[in-house]
Design a protein around this motif. Structure first.
Motif, PDB file in Angstrom:
ATOM      1  N   LEU A 215     -10.660 -21.593-157.558  1.00 19.72           N
ATOM      2  CA  LEU A 215     -10.806 -23.010-157.214  1.00 19.72           C
ATOM      3  C   LEU A 215     -12.282 -23.408-157.126  1.00 19.72           C
ATOM      4  CD1 LEU A 215      -8.075 -23.178-154.422  1.00 19.72           C
ATOM      5  CD2 LEU A 215      -7.817 -23.836-156.816  1.00 19.72           C
ATOM      6  N   ARG A 216     -13.036 -23.123-158.169  1.00 23.65           N
ATOM      7  CA  ARG A 216     -14.484 -23.348-158.127  1.00 23.65           C
ATOM      8  C   ARG A 216     -14.856 -24.811-157.920  1.00 23.65           C
ATOM      9  NH1 ARG A 216     -17.159 -19.331-162.709  1.00 23.65           N
ATOM     10  NH2 ARG A 216     -16.516 -17.370-161.723  1.00 23.65           N
ATOM     11  N   ILE A 217     -14.070 -25.720-158.510  1.00 25.03           N
ATOM     12  CA  ILE A 217     -14.387 -27.139-158.340  1.00 25.03           C
ATOM     13  C   ILE A 217     -14.241 -27.545-156.878  1.00 25.03           C
ATOM     14  CG2 ILE A 217     -13.673 -29.493-158.922  1.00 25.03           C
ATOM     15  CD1 ILE A 217     -12.885 -28.484-161.674  1.00 25.03           C
ATOM     16  N   VAL A 218     -13.142 -27.093-156.257  1.00 20.95           N
ATOM     17  CA  VAL A 218     -12.924 -27.406-154.843  1.00 20.95           C
ATOM     18  C   VAL A 218     -14.012 -26.762-153.988  1.00 20.95           C
ATOM     19  CG1 VAL A 218     -11.338 -27.184-152.888  1.00 20.95           C
ATOM     20  CG2 VAL A 218     -10.433 -27.588-155.193  1.00 20.95           C
ATOM     21  N   ALA A 219     -14.358 -25.532-154.319  1.00 23.98           N
ATOM     22  CA  ALA A 219     -15.405 -24.834-153.559  1.00 23.98           C
ATOM     23  C   ALA A 219     -16.736 -25.552-153.685  1.00 23.98           C
ATOM     24  CB  ALA A 219     -15.525 -23.393-154.058  1.00 23.98           C
ATOM     25  N   ARG A 220     -17.018 -26.096-154.862  1.00 29.14           N
ATOM     26  CA  ARG A 220     -18.290 -26.800-155.050  1.00 29.14           C
ATOM     27  C   ARG A 220     -18.324 -28.096-154.249  1.00 29.14           C
ATOM     28  NH1 ARG A 220     -21.793 -27.244-160.514  1.00 29.14           N
ATOM     29  NH2 ARG A 220     -23.500 -28.486-159.673  1.00 29.14           N
ATOM     30  N   ILE A 221     -17.202 -28.816-154.257  1.00 29.66           N
ATOM     31  CA  ILE A 221     -17.132 -30.065-153.494  1.00 29.66           C
ATOM     32  C   ILE A 221     -17.291 -29.787-152.003  1.00 29.66           C
ATOM     33  CG2 ILE A 221     -15.614 -31.970-152.799  1.00 29.66           C
ATOM     34  CD1 ILE A 221     -14.411 -31.835-155.638  1.00 29.66           C
ATOM     35  N   THR A 222     -16.589 -28.770-151.525  1.00 27.54           N
ATOM     36  CA  THR A 222     -16.682 -28.452-150.097  1.00 27.54           C
ATOM     37  C   THR A 222     -18.068 -27.937-149.725  1.00 27.54           C
ATOM     38  OG1 THR A 222     -15.775 -26.224-150.492  1.00 27.54           O
ATOM     39  CG2 THR A 222     -14.213 -27.959-149.878  1.00 27.54           C
ATOM     40  N   SER A 223     -18.721 -27.198-150.629  1.00 24.69           N
ATOM     41  CA  SER A 223     -20.071 -26.700-150.333  1.00 24.69           C
ATOM     42  C   SER A 223     -21.073 -27.844-150.245  1.00 24.69           C
ATOM     43  CB  SER A 223     -20.522 -25.683-151.391  1.00 24.69           C
ATOM     44  OG  SER A 223     -20.783 -26.304-152.632  1.00 24.69           O
ATOM     45  N   LEU A 224     -20.897 -28.857-151.101  1.00 21.52           N
ATOM     46  CA  LEU A 224     -21.777 -30.022-151.044  1.00 21.52           C
ATOM     47  C   LEU A 224     -21.591 -30.783-149.729  1.00 21.52           C
ATOM     48  CD1 LEU A 224     -21.497 -31.386-154.702  1.00 21.52           C
ATOM     49  CD2 LEU A 224     -23.568 -30.538-153.588  1.00 21.52           C
ATOM     50  N   ALA A 225     -20.323 -30.927-149.322  1.00 23.45           N
ATOM     51  CA  ALA A 225     -20.041 -31.610-148.051  1.00 23.45           C
ATOM     52  C   ALA A 225     -20.635 -30.822-146.887  1.00 23.45           C
ATOM     53  CB  ALA A 225     -18.529 -31.766-147.872  1.00 23.45           C
ATOM     54  N   TYR A 226     -20.486 -29.508-146.940  1.00 24.70           N
ATOM     55  CA  TYR A 226     -21.003 -28.651-145.874  1.00 24.70           C
ATOM     56  C   TYR A 226     -22.530 -28.691-145.822  1.00 24.70           C
ATOM     57  CZ  TYR A 226     -21.870 -24.356-143.216  1.00 24.70           C
ATOM     58  OH  TYR A 226     -22.308 -23.449-142.282  1.00 24.70           O
ATOM     59  N   TYR A 227     -23.156 -28.599-146.990  1.00 28.51           N
ATOM     60  CA  TYR A 227     -24.620 -28.616-147.052  1.00 28.51           C
ATOM     61  C   TYR A 227     -25.175 -29.954-146.567  1.00 28.51           C
ATOM     62  CZ  TYR A 227     -29.325 -28.278-149.042  1.00 28.51           C
ATOM     63  OH  TYR A 227     -30.686 -28.260-149.213  1.00 28.51           O
ATOM     64  N   LEU A 228     -24.491 -31.041-146.923  1.00 28.98           N
ATOM     65  CA  LEU A 228     -24.934 -32.364-146.490  1.00 28.98           C
ATOM     66  C   LEU A 228     -24.872 -32.491-144.968  1.00 28.98           C
ATOM     67  CD1 LEU A 228     -25.880 -35.155-147.463  1.00 28.98           C
ATOM     68  CD2 LEU A 228     -23.485 -35.854-147.547  1.00 28.98           C
ATOM     69  N   CYS A 229     -23.779 -32.000-144.374  1.00 34.15           N
ATOM     70  CA  CYS A 229     -23.643 -32.061-142.909  1.00 34.15           C
ATOM     71  C   CYS A 229     -24.676 -31.170-142.235  1.00 34.15           C
ATOM     72  CB  CYS A 229     -22.233 -31.633-142.493  1.00 34.15           C
ATOM     73  SG  CYS A 229     -20.938 -32.791-142.978  1.00 34.15           S
ATOM     74  N   LEU A 230     -24.834 -29.976-142.768  1.00 29.71           N
ATOM     75  CA  LEU A 230     -25.768 -29.013-142.189  1.00 29.71           C
ATOM     76  C   LEU A 230     -27.203 -29.530-142.257  1.00 29.71           C
ATOM     77  CD1 LEU A 230     -25.207 -26.077-141.096  1.00 29.71           C
ATOM     78  CD2 LEU A 230     -26.145 -25.266-143.261  1.00 29.71           C
ATOM     79  N   GLY A 231     -27.583 -29.998-143.447  1.00 30.34           N
ATOM     80  CA  GLY A 231     -28.938 -30.492-143.636  1.00 30.34           C
ATOM     81  C   GLY A 231     -29.243 -31.704-142.780  1.00 30.34           C
ATOM     82  N   ASN A 232     -28.253 -32.568-142.619  1.00 29.62           N
ATOM     83  CA  ASN A 232     -28.483 -33.772-141.828  1.00 29.62           C
ATOM     84  C   ASN A 232     -28.530 -33.479-140.333  1.00 29.62           C
ATOM     85  OD1 ASN A 232     -28.647 -36.439-143.378  1.00 29.62           O
ATOM     86  ND2 ASN A 232     -27.044 -35.338-144.457  1.00 29.62           N
ATOM     87  N   PHE A 233     -27.865 -32.428-139.901  1.00 31.15           N
ATOM     88  CA  PHE A 233     -28.006 -32.017-138.506  1.00 31.15           C
ATOM     89  C   PHE A 233     -29.438 -31.539-138.261  1.00 31.15           C
ATOM     90  CE2 PHE A 233     -27.553 -28.653-135.168  1.00 31.15           C
ATOM     91  CZ  PHE A 233     -27.339 -29.528-134.108  1.00 31.15           C
TER      92      PHE A 233
END
Length: 390
Positions: free
Chosen positions: A347-365
């Motif tokens: 599920l690489r597409i799903v993993a990529r979408i979730t990683s972007l969401a995670y990175y965005l939240c992490l970076g903004n914190f």
């Protein structure tokens, strides 16, 4: 309450659209209108000093020195200066076998911070052009040639290289690679209009005569580039000057600390160079600095305001219930990356979408913490980098 929530929602959405859509589209349109013809810059070989500041870098200093020595550039016009900033490991010992007329080593007995190492190394340098590069970055063989040719133009004061993540071994590598691609796009468009509003310390070059000593508790790359633009010289982006790094963040905690430091230090640098925010003197560049380096750092506040304002408004309007529900999905995707998709090969597409969401939240914190540090006047002078090779 409804009116206040509506105003907060509209302002926050506008801020986010300004960062990710309005600004890039506006830059693209302006670059088309300017229709700047491609100029083939002649090969130009000014004398160059490559400066590397290292602190406790025994795990990568040999690789960095060998890389610096192997770069394509006329040897009689090229020197390497390594400055050891109070290293207590084997960094200096490992460099000594490489010392020659081409490579010089300087050091301080105490760890004072990268800014101090840069200032002292520039004092010792002989080149007309100073190239700065981080110790954990591998420079492409032709990169210095690509950077130096722009200095044949008298109005160019600095040139920034392009970051490429070269090894997929970190948890956040894909998301960070996407971020660097977006950042490179903005730099390309800005460079066609004059000067870039952000720089990368991984690889950049300046005229030695324009160097202004770096003060403590700022990001050296941004401060140096702004100081040159303030003197009415161009600071541009050269995508062919490639530099390869591993993903800057080795784990979530490191990404938060890294982003916190960068945001706090860069905002302090902009504050010291606040004259550049005057559009009557610096034109459209002032607007680009405002958007790219200040409003962009307000993104975590925009996200929080959208969340709470849409929550309040969801009790009254269907549209805002949908918006609030979509935000819940977004944050669940971020959490699911950490718990479900972090190490999956499916599920690489799903993993990529979730990683972007995670990175965005992490970076903004991390950005939010850095913003708070800046407003509190907290200064980070020294930085103990986490090495990806360890």
């Amino acid at each position: 309450m409804i009116l206040a929530s509506s105003v907060m929602f509209v302002l926050s959405v506008t801020g986010i659209l300004l960062i990710f859509i309005i600004n890039p589209v506006l830059l693209w349109i302006l670059s088309l209108l300017k229709s700047k013809k491609h100029i083939e810059h002649p090969i130009f070989y000014p004398s160059v000093s490559l400066i590397i500041v290292a602190h406790n870098a025994e795990d990568m200093i040999v690789k960095k020195v060998k890389n610096a020595l192997s770069l394509d550039y006329p040897s009689d016009n090229y020197e390497i200066i390594v400055f050891s900033d109070g290293s207590t490991d084997r960094t200096e010992k490992l460099i000594k076998p490489f010392i020659s007329s081409k490579l010089r080593l300087f050091s301080s007995t105490t760890h004072k911070g990268k800014f101090s190492g840069i200032n002292k190394a520039v004092e010792m340098s002989l080149g007309e052009i100073i190239v700065f590069s981080d110790v954990d970055a591998i420079i492409d063989k032709k990169a210095i040639i690509s950077l130096s040719r722009y200095f044949s133009k008298s109005d160019v004061g600095g040139v920034c290289g392009r970051i490429i993540i070269y090894k997929d071994i970190m948890e956040l590598d894909t998301a960070q690679a996407d971020y660097f691609r977006f950042d490179s796009l903005i730099k390309r468009l800005e460079s066609q209009l004059g000067s870039i509003s952000s720089n990368t310390g991984t690889l950049y070059a300046i005229r030695r005569a324009l160097f202004q000593p770096v003060p403590p508790a700022v990001t050296d790359d941004l401060y140096v580039s702004l100081s040159i633009i303030k003197k009415n010289y161009q600071f541009i982006f050269e995508p062919d000057a490639k530099v390869y790094i591993k993903a800057p963040s080795i784990n979530p905690a490191h990404e938060i600390l890294r982003r916190r430091r960068i945001v706090s230090q860069s905002l302090r640098g902009i504050y010291l160079m606040r004259d550049l925010l005057n559009p009557f003197k610096y034109g459209f560049f002032s607007i680009r600095i405002l958007i790219n380096k200040i409003i962009r750092r307000l993104l975590p506040i925009f996200m929080l305001l959208i969340f709470f304002s849409s929550l309040v408004l969801s009790f009254h309007y269907l549209f805002f219930r949908i918006i609030f529900f979509l935000q819940i999905i977004f944050y669940l995707l971020a959490v699911s990356y950490l718990s479900l998709f972090q190490h999956t090969s499916h599920l690489r597409i799903v993993a990529r979408i979730t990683s972007l969401a995670y990175y965005l939240c992490l970076g903004n914190f991390g950005t939010l913490l850095g913003l708070i540090d800046f407003l509190r006047g907290k200064r980070i002078v020294k930085w103990e980098p986490s090495r990806t090779d360890k």
